[in-house]
Design an enzyme around this catalytic site. Structure first.
Site, short mmCIF file in Angstrom:
data_model
loop_
_atom_site.label_atom_id
_atom_site.label_comp_id
_atom_site.label_asym_id
_atom_site.label_seq_id
_atom_site.Cartn_x
_atom_site.Cartn_y
_atom_site.Cartn_z
N ARG A 139 22.94 23.23 -2.66
CA ARG A 139 22.24 22.07 -3.22
C ARG A 139 23.17 21.31 -4.18
O ARG A 139 23.07 20.10 -4.35
CB ARG A 139 20.94 22.50 -3.92
CG ARG A 139 20.20 21.37 -4.59
CD ARG A 139 18.69 21.58 -4.76
NE ARG A 139 18.25 22.93 -4.99
CZ ARG A 139 18.40 23.61 -6.15
NH1 ARG A 139 18.96 23.04 -7.17
NH2 ARG A 139 17.98 24.86 -6.25
N TYR A 192 13.50 -4.73 0.42
CA TYR A 192 13.07 -3.83 1.50
C TYR A 192 11.66 -3.32 1.19
O TYR A 192 11.38 -2.89 0.06
CB TYR A 192 14.06 -2.66 1.59
CG TYR A 192 13.67 -1.62 2.61
CD1 TYR A 192 13.79 -1.87 3.97
CD2 TYR A 192 13.18 -0.39 2.21
CE1 TYR A 192 13.43 -0.91 4.91
CE2 TYR A 192 12.82 0.58 3.14
CZ TYR A 192 12.95 0.31 4.48
OH TYR A 192 12.59 1.27 5.40
N ASP A 200 21.62 -3.34 -3.29
CA ASP A 200 21.39 -2.70 -2.00
C ASP A 200 22.27 -3.44 -0.98
O ASP A 200 22.02 -4.59 -0.65
CB ASP A 200 19.89 -2.80 -1.64
CG ASP A 200 19.56 -2.06 -0.34
OD1 ASP A 200 20.44 -1.92 0.51
OD2 ASP A 200 18.38 -1.66 -0.18
N LYS A 225 21.69 2.95 8.46
CA LYS A 225 21.89 1.70 9.18
C LYS A 225 23.37 1.55 9.60
O LYS A 225 23.83 2.36 10.38
CB LYS A 225 21.40 0.54 8.31
CG LYS A 225 20.04 0.81 7.63
CD LYS A 225 18.88 0.99 8.60
CE LYS A 225 17.60 1.53 7.96
NZ LYS A 225 17.12 0.85 6.78
#
Ligand SMILES: *Cc1c(COP(=O)(O)O)cnc(C)c1O
Length: 386
Positions: free
Chosen positions: A51, A103, A175, A200
């Protein structure tokens, strides 16, 4: 690690992606391990538990950090997990100014989850930089912008907004999902943090989710490394590998996306069934000049107005090659209906305010032969009449 003098495509292939020291394998191995053997109490090889660190993920973070020109990068299980981590910079009572056409999932996270913890959000049209100045309050900690916006393709002047933020002691996050670092470098324009849905263009093959925060300050690195460890929303080794692989071809893919995007935009503009095309590469886009100055390409994201839900659906059902699907930035052309898909959660009133009509379709032009993309769009549009 290569140095700054190497070009983008070279860094995309080599930075963070050194051959394996043990075997010489030219690709970074996928380290499928949750834990690491320790030599003695208090002594290890730099890894304790996955982690916290994983060599595949570490390599990816070095790669993405180099491509955005930051000082550290932190990857998460999705773009939304990255934005959730970003919110941990704030405490109860803090305020965020955000692009109004952000978004859909970002607005939903802010309004439906983060407000429960005492954060407040103001949405403004950041394509007018003065709106940001007017919305900043004494308790504002962060301005979060998206440019171009989804799906209206409005451009925000990153350098102008960065100057406004820094004059008030506020940090700016951008972003950068729609353009990728290949076409837009927000940190060079003054951003403090760059965020991506790596799902993306960075991944590029529609086969894995992911998110990243690329940062510029030691306190960011400390915070987000700690948040990865505390909240655990990290990216898996396998998806880290997919991204390392995807990023190697980012430069060539983006060049082709951009070339195809321009051809598709021109074609749609000339088709009688299309009322309007939203693409920053078109001379009639209201911020065409700013896009040309701030970006090194226009990319392959565009939207078009078809007039009604019925017409949009006839078009969508008639597609034979392009895929009707959410998401974007894959090698395949993806077409979506924002009103019922990405922006359903915004509500009818919110969509009306943003100009997202029931007849709007968004196109993510892929890298197929452009004649084939155009032929498919044409046969589907021809069914609409004018
Ligand atoms: C997809 C997307 C997100 C969310 O990312 P996920 O990987 O789906 O969680 C955030 N911002 C933009 C601009 C996006 O396109």
């Amino acid at each position: 690690m290569t140095t700054k003098k190497h070009g983008f495509a070279t860094r995309a292939i080599h930075d963070g992606q050194k051959p394996d020291e043990l075997t010489g394998a030219v690709n970074v191995p996928i380290y499928l391990t949750s834990t690491y053997q320790q030599e003695e109490i208090g002594k290890n090889k730099g890894h304790e538990y996955a982690r916290l660190t994983n060599p595949t993920r570490d390599a990816l973070e070095e790669s993405l950090c180099s491509l955005e020109g930051g000082t550290s990068a932190h990857v998460f299980g999705s773009g939304m997990a990255a934005i959730t981590a970003l919110c941990t910079m704030m405490k109860t009572g803090d305020h965020v100014v955000c692009s109004d056409n952000v978004y859909g999932g970002t607005g939903r996270l802010f309004d439906k989850v983060m407000t429960n913890y005492g954060l407040t959000f103001t949405y403004v049209d950041t394509s007018v930089a003065e709106n940001v100045a007017a919305a900043i309050r004494p308790e504002t900690k962060l301005v979060h912008i998206e440019t171009p916006t989804n799906p209206m393709m409005a451009i925000t002047d990153i350098a102008a907004v960065a100057a406004i933020c820094h004059a008030r002691g506020v940090e700016l996050s951008v972003d950068n999902t729609f353009l990728s670092p290949y076409f837009q470098q927000p940190i060079a324009l003054g951003a403090d943090i760059v965020m991506h849905s790596t799902t993306k263009f960075l991944n590029g093959h529609s086969d894995g989710l992911g998110g990243v925060l690329v940062c510029t300050k030691p306190e960011h690195a400390e915070r987000f490394r700690f948040v990865q460890k505390c909240t655990g929303g990290i990216l898996s080794p396998f998806e880290s590998y997919l991204l390392l692989r995807g990023v190697k071809t980012l430069a060539v893919r983006m060049k082709q996306h951009d070339a195809n995007g321009r051809v598709v935009a021109d074609f749609l503009k000339g088709h009688k069934a299309v009322e309007r095309v939203f693409y920053p590469g078109l001379a009639e886009h209201p911020q065409h000049e700013l896009a040309g100055r701030q970006q090194t390409g226009y990319g392959s994201m565009l939207s078009m107005e078809l007039g009604s839900l019925e017409r949009a659906n006839t078009f969508a059902k008639s597609l034979k090659l392009c895929l009707l699907a959410e998401s974007l930035g894959g090698v395949e052309t993806l077409i979506c209906h924002p009103a019922t898909m990405t922006h359903a959660a915004v509500g009818a009133e919110g969509r009306a305010r943003l100009g997202i009509t029931d007849g709007l379709m968004r196109v993510s032009a892929g890298i197929e032969d452009v004649e084939d993309i155009v032929a498919d769009l044409e046969q589907a549009l021809d069914r609409l009449g004018s």
